[in-house]
Design a protein around this motif. Structure first.
Motif, short mmCIF file in Angstrom:
data_model
loop_
_atom_site.label_atom_id
_atom_site.label_comp_id
_atom_site.label_asym_id
_atom_site.label_seq_id
_atom_site.Cartn_x
_atom_site.Cartn_y
_atom_site.Cartn_z
N VAL A 162 0.96 -1.14 -0.08
CA VAL A 162 -0.05 0.00 0.03
C VAL A 162 0.89 1.15 -0.01
O VAL A 162 0.40 2.47 -0.39
CB VAL A 162 -0.75 0.01 1.24
N SER A 198 2.93 3.83 -3.34
CA SER A 198 2.71 5.04 -3.94
C SER A 198 3.55 6.14 -3.13
O SER A 198 3.55 7.22 -3.76
CB SER A 198 1.12 5.36 -4.04
N TRP A 199 4.09 5.94 -1.88
CA TRP A 199 4.64 7.05 -1.11
C TRP A 199 6.08 7.11 -1.59
O TRP A 199 6.95 6.62 -0.93
CB TRP A 199 4.61 6.43 0.11
N HIS A 221 -1.49 12.73 -2.84
CA HIS A 221 -1.95 11.63 -3.89
C HIS A 221 -1.47 10.03 -3.15
O HIS A 221 -1.85 9.19 -3.99
CB HIS A 221 -1.60 12.02 -5.03
N TRP A 222 -0.67 10.25 -2.03
CA TRP A 222 -0.37 8.97 -1.48
C TRP A 222 -1.61 8.23 -1.02
O TRP A 222 -2.48 8.65 -0.66
CB TRP A 222 0.77 9.37 -0.49
N GLU A 223 -1.62 6.81 -1.37
CA GLU A 223 -2.56 5.99 -0.76
C GLU A 223 -2.84 6.14 0.66
O GLU A 223 -1.92 5.99 1.35
CB GLU A 223 -2.33 4.56 -1.05
N GLY A 224 -4.05 6.35 1.04
CA GLY A 224 -4.41 6.48 2.49
C GLY A 224 -4.23 7.82 2.98
O GLY A 224 -4.75 8.22 4.17
N LEU A 240 -5.62 4.03 6.93
CA LEU A 240 -4.69 2.70 6.08
C LEU A 240 -5.48 1.49 6.99
O LEU A 240 -4.77 0.58 7.50
CB LEU A 240 -3.40 2.73 6.56
N ARG A 247 -4.72 -3.15 6.19
CA ARG A 247 -3.62 -3.24 5.33
C ARG A 247 -2.64 -4.15 5.54
O ARG A 247 -1.72 -4.41 4.83
CB ARG A 247 -3.03 -1.85 5.04
#
Length: 234
Positions: free
Chosen positions: A50, A53-54, A62-65, A81, A84
């Motif tokens: 997860v 994307s960071w 726009h990073w997940e979470g 999060l 996960r």
């Protein structure tokens, strides 16, 4: 020769300023960006990838979470999060996310203590850390003046009831290892609607001052060592 040197210096300065502008545009607020990167370092295992994307190629909003508010400069307002499979510890850097409103990390495998630095986040509205393996004492949250929901169920937390803000609505402490008595000061949180502390090691009685909790709708306290009479007015 002097003109050439000055020209080279000007070009270097322009390149530096351009790089600064690009970095500022990409990352928005450096404190939030660095704080999230520190949080990522605290994760030892990320089975669902997860946090892939960071990275530097994507704005942290726009990073997940991650959710940012866009009223002024982009600032992180939510970190979610849920479920996960993350393994690690919650970095104290979370306490540097000044505008954070929602900290939602349930159903993972976070261990270690809940960072006391979270207790200085004045905009925080919800803390949801249920179903991890967190240990240690619950920090002082009395300075989180906007906190409405605190859910710490199903961890390994110890110690006594924490210091809490006066406008809390829900307190969930189910299935931990809390000890001591139920503080009568909880009755000062007149906004409290739900209070859950089932399956701990609490002793004593339910304070008579709980009769002041006119908005209380749910009170679950089984699986403790409570004694005495139940307040009639509750």
């Amino acid at each position: 020769m002097m003109a050439t040197t000055i020209g080279q210096f000007v070009l270097l300065l322009m390149a530096y300023n351009a790089q600064t502008i690009i970095c500022s545009s990409l990352y928005g607020n450096e404190t939030d960006w660095l704080s999230l990167l520190e949080f990522k370092k605290g994760v030892n295992l990320d089975p669902q990838q997860v946090l892939m994307s960071w990275n530097d190629s994507t704005h942290f909003c726009h990073w997940e979470g991650v959710l940012c508010g866009m009223k002024t400069r982009p600032r992180v307002i939510s970190l979610n999060l849920t479920n996960r499979g993350l393994v690690g510890q919650i970095s104290p850097s979370v306490g540097n996310l000044t505008f954070l409103q929602f900290l939602i990390l349930p159903t993972n495998s976070f261990s270690g203590e809940i960072p006391p630095s979270i207790g200085r986040l004045h905009y925080l509205r919800t803390i949801y850390l249920t179903n991890n393996t967190l240990q240690g004492k619950i920090p002082n949250f009395s300075n989180c003046t906007n906190l409405k929901v605190l859910q710490l169920d199903s961890n390994n937390l110890v110690g006594k009831f924490p210091n809490l803000p006066t406008h809390l609505r829900e307190l969930h402490l189910y299935q931990n290892n809390l000890t001591g008595t139920i503080p009568s000061s909880l009755a000062n949180i007149t906004t409290l609607r739900k209070l859950v502390f089932v399956l701990n090691n609490l002793e004593g009685n339910i304070p008579n001052d709980f009769a002041k909790l006119r908005k209380l709708q749910f009170l679950y306290g089984g699986g403790n060592k409570l004694t005495g009479m139940f307040p009639h007015a509750v």
